[in-house]
Design a protein around this motif. Structure first.
Motif, PDB file in Angstrom:
ATOM      1  N   PRO A  15       1.152 -25.257   5.068  1.00  0.00           N
ATOM      2  CA  PRO A  15       0.961 -26.685   4.813  1.00  0.00           C
ATOM      3  C   PRO A  15      -0.174 -27.296   5.632  1.00  0.00           C
ATOM      4  O   PRO A  15      -0.359 -26.957   6.796  1.00  0.00           O
ATOM      5  N   THR A 136       3.073 -20.176  -9.437  1.00  0.00           N
ATOM      6  CA  THR A 136       3.586 -21.525  -9.198  1.00  0.00           C
ATOM      7  C   THR A 136       4.208 -21.683  -7.821  1.00  0.00           C
ATOM      8  O   THR A 136       4.495 -22.799  -7.395  1.00  0.00           O
ATOM      9  N   LYS A 138       4.531 -21.950  -3.841  1.00  0.00           N
ATOM     10  CA  LYS A 138       3.689 -22.392  -2.737  1.00  0.00           C
ATOM     11  C   LYS A 138       3.633 -21.319  -1.652  1.00  0.00           C
ATOM     12  O   LYS A 138       4.680 -20.807  -1.237  1.00  0.00           O
ATOM     13  N   PHE A 139       2.435 -20.992  -1.217  1.00  0.00           N
ATOM     14  CA  PHE A 139       2.196 -20.170  -0.027  1.00  0.00           C
ATOM     15  C   PHE A 139       2.739 -18.753  -0.078  1.00  0.00           C
ATOM     16  O   PHE A 139       2.958 -18.122   0.957  1.00  0.00           O
TER      17      PHE A 139
END
Length: 164
Positions: A15, A136, A138-139
């Motif tokens: 993030p 799709t 995240k990370f």
């Protein structure tokens, strides 16, 4: 320890704006690994105190939220990496994410790996598995991988995933 690259600014591996270290050396050999050349333990550059100081300088910038360590396989560089992360921790309070092809269950069986985990805040665990690839997410690259809150998981003695 060797590394392939240091990114002052990275927005893909955790993030916010992050500084990233890509260590080299990995024996997992995941199919379609996105850093195939980083699997070679002799690839890249030798880590020195200069690199540690550069990372600390980057992490002390207001716009940088934290550090992410990837590879290669960070936990196949555990002894040297522990010393580097410990030095970084002494001079910054930014969060540290670490990626591994090992699972939490595998990492927490070895004391040296637990000690490195204790210096970090989040673990993205598990090998990249091509047939579980999910763009799709995240990370992470495949749906078997988890983003684990290290501090809470160690304290509660069970896996606590981060909700992002």
């Amino acid at each position: 320890m060797r590394y392939a690259q240091i990114r002052k600014y990275d927005v893909a591996n955790g993030p916010g704006i992050r500084t990233t270290i890509f260590v080299t050396g990995c024996t997992h050999n995941c199919k379609n690994c996105f850093n195939k050349e980083y699997q070679d333990f002799n690839f890249g550059y030798e880590w020195t105190k200069n690199e540690t100081e550069k990372i600390i300088k980057y992490l002390n910038l207001d716009e940088v939220k934290g550090l992410t360590i990837l590879g290669g396989e960070p936990f196949q560089n555990v002894d040297d990496l522990y010393k580097v992360v410990k030095d970084i921790r002494k001079k910054t309070c930014k969060d540290i994410w670490i990626y591994s092809g090992y699972t939490w269950e595998q990492l927490t069986k070895e004391e040296s790996k637990i000690e490195l985990l204790k210096l970090c805040d989040a673990l993205v665990d598990g090998p990249f598995i091509e047939n579980l690839k999910d763009l799709t997410l995240k990370f992470r690259g495949s749906s078997n991988q988890r983003i684990i809150d290290i501090k809470k998981s160690l304290k509660e003695n069970k896996i606590i995933e981060l909700n992002l």
